[in-house]
Design a protein around this motif. Structure first.
Motif, PDB file in Angstrom:
ATOM      1  N   GLN B 445       0.805  -1.231   0.000  1.00  0.00           N
ATOM      2  CA  GLN B 445       0.000   0.000   0.000  1.00  0.00           C
ATOM      3  C   GLN B 445       0.835   1.276   0.000  1.00  0.00           C
ATOM      4  O   GLN B 445       0.497   2.239  -0.679  1.00  0.00           O
ATOM      5  N   THR B 446       1.907   1.279   0.765  1.00  0.00           N
ATOM      6  CA  THR B 446       2.759   2.475   0.793  1.00  0.00           C
ATOM      7  C   THR B 446       3.351   2.710  -0.589  1.00  0.00           C
ATOM      8  O   THR B 446       3.369   3.835  -1.099  1.00  0.00           O
ATOM      9  N   ASN B 447       3.800   1.621  -1.198  1.00  0.00           N
ATOM     10  CA  ASN B 447       4.354   1.734  -2.545  1.00  0.00           C
ATOM     11  C   ASN B 447       3.296   2.251  -3.521  1.00  0.00           C
ATOM     12  O   ASN B 447       3.565   3.128  -4.344  1.00  0.00           O
ATOM     13  N   ARG B 448       2.096   1.723  -3.387  1.00  0.00           N
ATOM     14  CA  ARG B 448       1.003   2.140  -4.276  1.00  0.00           C
ATOM     15  C   ARG B 448       0.769   3.654  -4.170  1.00  0.00           C
ATOM     16  O   ARG B 448       0.637   4.355  -5.171  1.00  0.00           O
ATOM     17  N   ILE B 449       0.728   4.134  -2.957  1.00  0.00           N
ATOM     18  CA  ILE B 449       0.480   5.567  -2.747  1.00  0.00           C
ATOM     19  C   ILE B 449       1.617   6.390  -3.363  1.00  0.00           C
ATOM     20  O   ILE B 449       1.377   7.367  -4.075  1.00  0.00           O
ATOM     21  N   ASN B 450       2.838   5.954  -3.121  1.00  0.00           N
ATOM     22  CA  ASN B 450       3.988   6.673  -3.683  1.00  0.00           C
ATOM     23  C   ASN B 450       3.960   6.698  -5.209  1.00  0.00           C
ATOM     24  O   ASN B 450       4.238   7.719  -5.833  1.00  0.00           O
ATOM     25  N   MET B 451       3.630   5.554  -5.784  1.00  0.00           N
ATOM     26  CA  MET B 451       3.649   5.460  -7.244  1.00  0.00           C
ATOM     27  C   MET B 451       2.505   6.253  -7.887  1.00  0.00           C
ATOM     28  O   MET B 451       2.666   6.869  -8.940  1.00  0.00           O
ATOM     29  N   MET B 452       1.341   6.225  -7.248  1.00  0.00           N
ATOM     30  CA  MET B 452       0.214   7.008  -7.768  1.00  0.00           C
ATOM     31  C   MET B 452       0.565   8.492  -7.750  1.00  0.00           C
ATOM     32  O   MET B 452       0.343   9.214  -8.727  1.00  0.00           O
TER      33      MET B 452
END
Lengths: 281, 584
Positions: B445-452
Motif C-alpha cells: 500500500q505504501t508503494n502504491r500511494i507513492n507510485m500514484m
C-alpha cells in the motif's frame, strides 16, 4: 559470459509444480547457452500467470496488457532492430484475446520469437475455460462441459505463413531448450507453443497426460502441408520443430537503412525542413 | 478591385470535384492570396454530392467563408444545395444545351447571374472531352482576372507525363473559358487586386501534424486507416523511409497503438494516428502507456460520432474521451491545435512533452482542421527544440551501479531517469501492473500511494508554448467566446462582425492545451465575464470542462452545433445575439 544467476529476476509466485517454472528456466538456459548477455534481450509479456515471466527472467522486460504482447514486441523490434525480442504469454492471452495479432505476426515475419505457455485453462483468474480447453472440458464457466472446440495454435501459425513453428512440453526440458534456442536464432517470426500443465486448476491436461500422448517429431517437415497433416493426424499432440523456412524477415524486406535512435536534443534539422516544406509551396 | 473571393465547385463524387477545387485553390495561392478551404464529402467512393469551398483573401484568414461569389455546378444538386449561400451578384456556372446568360434570385433575396453553357460539347470540340472542368476553371479565372499563366503552369505539372497533346488541349480549354467569359459575362465580378507573393505553405492539418512530427524526430508510426486521419499515415509513408523511419499499417487500432508503444519503449520517437472509433479501441493501451510511463503520441482527428457515426463529417465530441478515456487514473497531456500553423508546432511539442513527462500525449484535431488545406506562413523550424527529457545514456546508467536498474526511481519531480533496453548497464523492467521502483509487481500500500503520486503529479506543470490564444479585441468586453480547434477563424470573424455592427465587443480564448488545463492563466481572463463556448458537440463538453475548473456556472453557456457541418459566422453571430437579448 552471462551465467544462469545473471538471468535471475524477481522471485516467481507460481504454484509449486507449475509448468511455467520449466519454461522460464528454458528461456534462461537458452540465452546463456547461446552466449548472449541479459541486456541484449527484451522479453515482452502479456497478462496471466505466464505474463510474469518478463519479471522473473532478468533481461529487459515489459509486462504489457492482456493479449497485446505480440504487437508491443513487434514494435520493440521496429524501434530497435538490434534487440533480441521474445514475446511471451499464455493460451488465453495469445489464442483468446490476442489471437488476431498472432495470425498477423505469423504472416508479417518480424524477427522475434513468440513463446506461448499453453495450459489449456485460465489459471490466474482461478480456473475458467480457455480457447485451448478441450471439448467437454468442465470448468467454473463450463459446468456442463465446454461446448466449443479448441483453437489449434501450430496449425494457425503454419497456415498463416510463420517461418518457424514448433511445439514443446514443459516436462521435457532438454528438447524445449533446444527448440527455444533454435527459435531465438531463427531470423523471422518463430512460434513455439509449449504445453505447460497447470497443477492447480487443470486436472485433465497433466504431466502424465502429455507424457503418455506426445509424439516427437525429429526433423522439421519439408513443407507446410505435411506439417499440417501430421498435426491433424495426431490431434496436435506433437513436439519438435515442425517447420522452418529461410525467408527475408519483414525489416529486411523494407530495404530501409534504419535510423531510429539518433534523435537527440537540439534544433530541428533545418536542411531537412527546407527540403520538405517545398512540397507545400 | 476586390480583396477577396469566395468560390465553390460542386458535383458528384468521382467527377474531379476535389482536383478542380484544389487546382483553383493553388492558383490563388500562387497569385499571392491567403486561401482557406472546406471539402464536403460522403462516405462512398463514387456518386453522392460533394463540394470544395474556397475563400481567398489578401490577408491571412482562417475561415473558408459563409458565402459564394462564383459557384461552379458540375451536377444538378449543386445549385439548389448551395443557393442560400450565394452572395449578391454571384455568378453560377452550369452545364446546359446552349449558351445562356440569365438573372436569378435566391430564396435569401440576393440576385445572381447564371451562365449556362455546353461545357462537355465545347471540350469535345477542342478535342478533349475530359477538359470540361478546365473550361470552367478558365471561366472562374476569367471572372476575377487571374493570369492564365499560373493555371498553365499547373497543367504542365499535372499532365507532364501524358504528353504535349494533353497539355495543349487543357491549356486551350482554359483559354476558351477566359474567352467565353469576356464574350458573355464581362465585368460581372470585380477582378482580384494584385498582392505580393509571400512565403506561404498550402497545407492541411493532417499534413502539418505529420510534418511537425517528422521534424521533431518521430521515426515510427503504426496505424490503421480511418477517416479523417489517414493522411497522417499516408504522408509519413512517403517521407519517413527517406529519413530511416517506417510507417506500418497494422491489423487493427489496438495494434496501432501497441506497436508504437513498443517502438517508443525501445527508444524511437513513435506515434499512432486515429479518429474517435480508433481512440475508443486504443484506450486500454493508452492506460498501459500511462502506467508503464512510456512516451507516446496519439493523434486523434475527430469526426462525427458516436460509434461509426458520421465518418466523413466534422465534430468536436471526443474531448471527454481524450481527457478521461481509459480505466483508472493516468498521467496524460491533451493538446488541440487552433490552426493548421499551430498543428505543426503542437505535434513537435507533443513529442517533447511525451519524453519529458514519460506519458501519453494526445494531439487532438478535427475534420475541419485535418482534411482541409489552408495557406499559412511557412513554419519556424527554430521555434521548437527537440528535448528528450530524462533519457539517459549507458554511461549515465552505469553511475547508478545497479544490477537491475530502477526504472521507476522515486524522484523530486516524479520523473525517473529512463534508460533504453539494450544498454549494458541498464537492464530494467517496465510494467503495466502496479510496480515498485524496480518495475517488479507490488501490491504494497505504501508503494502504491507513492507510485500514484509520482505518476499523477508529474504532469501538473506541463505547459506548451501557447496553451491558448487570447484576443481582447481591443477593449473591454462583457462576454468571452471560448473555442478549440477549427472554429478559430469563425469565432474571430464573428467577433469582428458583431463589433462592426455595434452589437457587442467580445474577447476570444482558443484553448490549445486541454489537459492539464492552464486554469491559473485562464482565470483572470474569464473572471466576471459571461463565458460562451462555441463547440461542435451536443453536451457542451468544453463548457463542462471549464465549469469543472472555474466558478462560472451561473454565467456561462455553450453554443453548439452537431449536424456534421462546421459553424458559419452567421450561425454563431445569430446565437450570440440571441443569448444577449435573452439576458436583457
Amino acid at each position: 559470459m552471462a551465467t544462469l544467476k545473471d538471468l535471475r529476476g524477481d522471485t516467481p509466485s507460481w504454484c509449486p509444480g507449475c509448468g511455467h517454472f520449466s519454461i522460464m528456466a528454458g528461456i534462461q538456459k537458452a540465452v546463456v547457452q547461446l552466449g548472449y548477455e541479459p541486456h541484449e534481450f527484451a522479453i515482452i509479456s502479456g497478462i496471466g500467470c505466464s505474463g510474469k515471466v518478463s519479471e522473473y527472467v532478468r533481461t529487459n522486460g515489459f509486462h504489457t496488457i492482456h493479449g497485446r504482447s505480440v504487437p508491443v514486441a513487434q514494435g520493440v523490434k521496429m524501434g530497435n532492430p538490434d534487440l533480441k525480442v521474445i514475446a511471451s504469454g499464455g493460451d488465453g492471452d495469445g489464442y483468446g484475446i490476442g489471437l488476431g495479432h498472432f495470425v498477423h505476426a505469423s504472416r508479417r515475419n518480424i524477427d522475434m520469437s513468440y513463446i506461448v505457455m499453453d495450459n489449456n485453462i485460465y489459471g490466474l483468474t482461478k480456473g475458467q475455460t480457455s480457447p485451448r480447453s478441450e471439448h467437454g472440458f468442465v470448468t467454473k464457466t463450463t459446468k456442463e462441459g465446454n461446448k466449443e472446440y479448441p483453437v489449434d495454435p501450430v496449425s494457425t501459425s503454419l497456415a498463416n505463413g510463420a517461418t518457424f513453428v514448433a511445439q514443446a512440453f514443459a516436462g521435457d526440458i532438454k528438447q524445449m531448450v533446444d527448440i527455444i534456442e533454435r527459435a531465438i536464432e531463427h531470423k523471422g517470426f518463430s512460434h513455439v507453443n509449449i504445453y505447460s500443465p497447470c497443477v492447480t486448476f487443470n486436472k485433465v491436461n497433466t504431466y502424465d497426460f502429455y507424457k503418455e500422448r506426445l509424439t516427437k517429431i525429429e526433423k522439421p517437415f519439408e513443407d507446410r502441408d505435411e506439417a499440417l497433416a501430421k498435426v491433424r493426424e495426431l490431434s496436435g499432440l506433437v513436439t519438435g520443430v515442425l517447420y522452418e523456412e529461410k525467408r527475408p524477415d519483414f525489416q529486411g524486406k523494407l530495404g530501409i537503412e534504419f535510423d531510429t535512435q539518433s534523435c537527440t536534443n537540439g534544433e530541428m534539422d533545418e536542411d531537412l525542413f527546407h527540403k520538405m516544406e517545398k512540397q507545400f509551396q | 478591385m476586390r480583396e477577396s473571393v469566395e468560390w465553390m465547385v460542386g458535383g458528384q463524387q468521382g467527377e474531379g470535384v476535389d482536383s478542380t477545387g484544389e487546382l483553383f485553390a493553388k492558383t490563388l495561392v500562387r497569385y499571392g492570396y491567403s486561401v482557406s478551404t472546406y471539402k464536403q464529402f460522403m462516405s462512398r467512393i463514387k456518386g453522392g454530392h460533394t463540394n470544395y469551398k474556397i475563400k481567398a483573401t489578401e490577408k491571412q484568414n482562417y475561415y473558408s467563408g459563409d458565402g459564394i461569389d462564383i459557384l461552379l455546378c458540375l451536377d444538378k444538386e449543386t445549385l439548389p444545395k448551395n443557393e442560400q449561400s450565394l452572395n449578391q451578384g454571384a455568378v453560377v456556372i452550369q452545364e446546359g444545351k446552349e449558351i445562356l446568360v440569365e438573372a436569378g434570385q435566391a430564396s435569401t433575396g440576393v440576385s445572381y447571374t447564371t451562365f449556362t453553357l455546353p461545357l462537355k460539347k465545347i471540350a469535345t470540340d477542342l478535342g478533349n472531352p475530359l477538359a470540361k472542368n478546365m473550361i470552367a476553371l478558365g471561366i472562374s479565372a476569367g471572372l476575377v482576372e487571374l493570369p492564365v499563366e499560373i493555371l498553365n503552369g499547373f497543367i504542365e505539372e499535372i499532365f507532364g507525363k501524358k504528353g504535349e497533346e494533353v497539355i495543349n488541349s487543357n491549356k486551350q480549354a482554359v483559354l476558351k473559358g477566359v474567352e467565353l467569359t469576356k464574350e458573355h459575362v464581362p465585368n460581372q465580378i470585380k477582378p482580384l487586386s494584385v498582392v505580393p507573393v509571400s512565403n506561404q505553405l498550402f497545407i492541411s492539418g493532417n499534413e502539418a501534424t505529420a510534418f511537425g512530427s517528422l521534424m521533431a524526430g518521430c521515426r515510427y508510426l503504426s496505424a490503421y486507416p480511418i477517416t479523417p486521419a489517414s493522411e497522417v499515415m499516408e504522408w509519413l509513408s512517403d517521407e519517413l523511409p527517406k529519413v530511416g523511419g517506417t510507417v506500418m499499417q497494422v491489423e487493427d487500432e489496438i495494434a496501432g497503438i501497441c506497436f508504437a508503444i513498443g517502438a517508443s519503449y525501445s527508444g524511437t520517437r513513435a506515434m499512432t494516428s486515429t479518429s474517435g472509433p480508433g481512440l475508443s479501441l486504443k484506450t486500454e493501451a493508452l492506460g498501459m502507456a500511462g502506467m508503464s510511463e512510456v512516451p507516446i503520441v496519439i493523434v486523434n482527428s475527430q469526426r462525427g460520432g458516436p460509434s461509426t457515426g458520421l465518418p466523413t463529417k466534422h465534430e468536436q465530441s471526443d474531448l471527454q474521451q481524450m481527457i478521461y478515456g481509459t480505466h483508472g487514473e493516468i498521467p496524460r497531456i491533451v493538446l488541440y491545435a487552433a490552426t493548421i500553423e499551430d498543428a505543426f508546432y503542437i505535434a513537435a511539442e507533443a513529442f517533447n512533452l511525451a519524453d519529458q513527462y514519460q506519458c501519453p500525449v494526445i494531439v487532438g484535431l478535427d475534420l475541419g482542421l485535418s482534411m482541409n488545406k489552408m495557406t499559412v506562413p511557412t513554419f519556424d523550424s527554430k521555434r521548437v527544440k527537440i528535448d528528450r527529457g530524462k533519457l539517459i545514456t549507458d554511461e549515465e546508467a552505469k553511475d547508478f551501479n545497479e544490477t537491475h536498474f530502477k526504472r521507476y526511481r522515486l524522484t523530486e519531480d516524479g520523473i525517473s531517469p529512463r534508460p533504453l533496453p539494450g544498454m549494458p548497464h541498464a537492464v530494467h523492467t517496465t510494467s503495466s501492473n502496479e510496480h515498485d521502483e524496480s518495475g517488479y509487481i507490488s501490491e504494497d500500500q505504501t508503494n502504491r500511494i507513492n507510485m500514484m503520486r509520482k505518476r499523477l503529479e508529474k504532469v501538473r506543470d506541463a505547459m506548451i508554448q501557447e496553451p491558448f490564444k487570447y484576443d481582447d479585441n481591443g477593449g473591454e468586453s462583457e462576454i468571452v467566446l471560448v473555442g478549440m480547434g477549427s472554429t478559430y477563424g469563425m469565432i474571430q470573424e464573428t467577433i469582428k462582425q458583431l463589433n462592426e455592427e455595434g452589437v457587442i465587443n467580445a474577447s476570444h480564448i482558443h484553448i490549445q492545451q486541454l489537459y492539464p488545463l492552464p486554469i491559473d492563466k485562464l482565470q483572470p481572463l474569464i473572471d466576471g465575464k459571461r463565458v460562451v463556448t462555441v463547440e461542435n458537440n451536443y453536451n457542451g463538453q468544453l463548457l463542462q470542462l471549464l465549469r469543472q475548473h472555474a466558478p462560472i456556472h451561473n454565467n456561462s453557456e455553450a453554443i453548439t452545433q452537431y449536424d456534421g457541418d462546421p459553424f458559419t459566422v452567421s450561425t454563431i453571430a445569430k446565437q450570440v445575439k440571441e443569448l444577449i437579448s435573452w439576458q436583457r
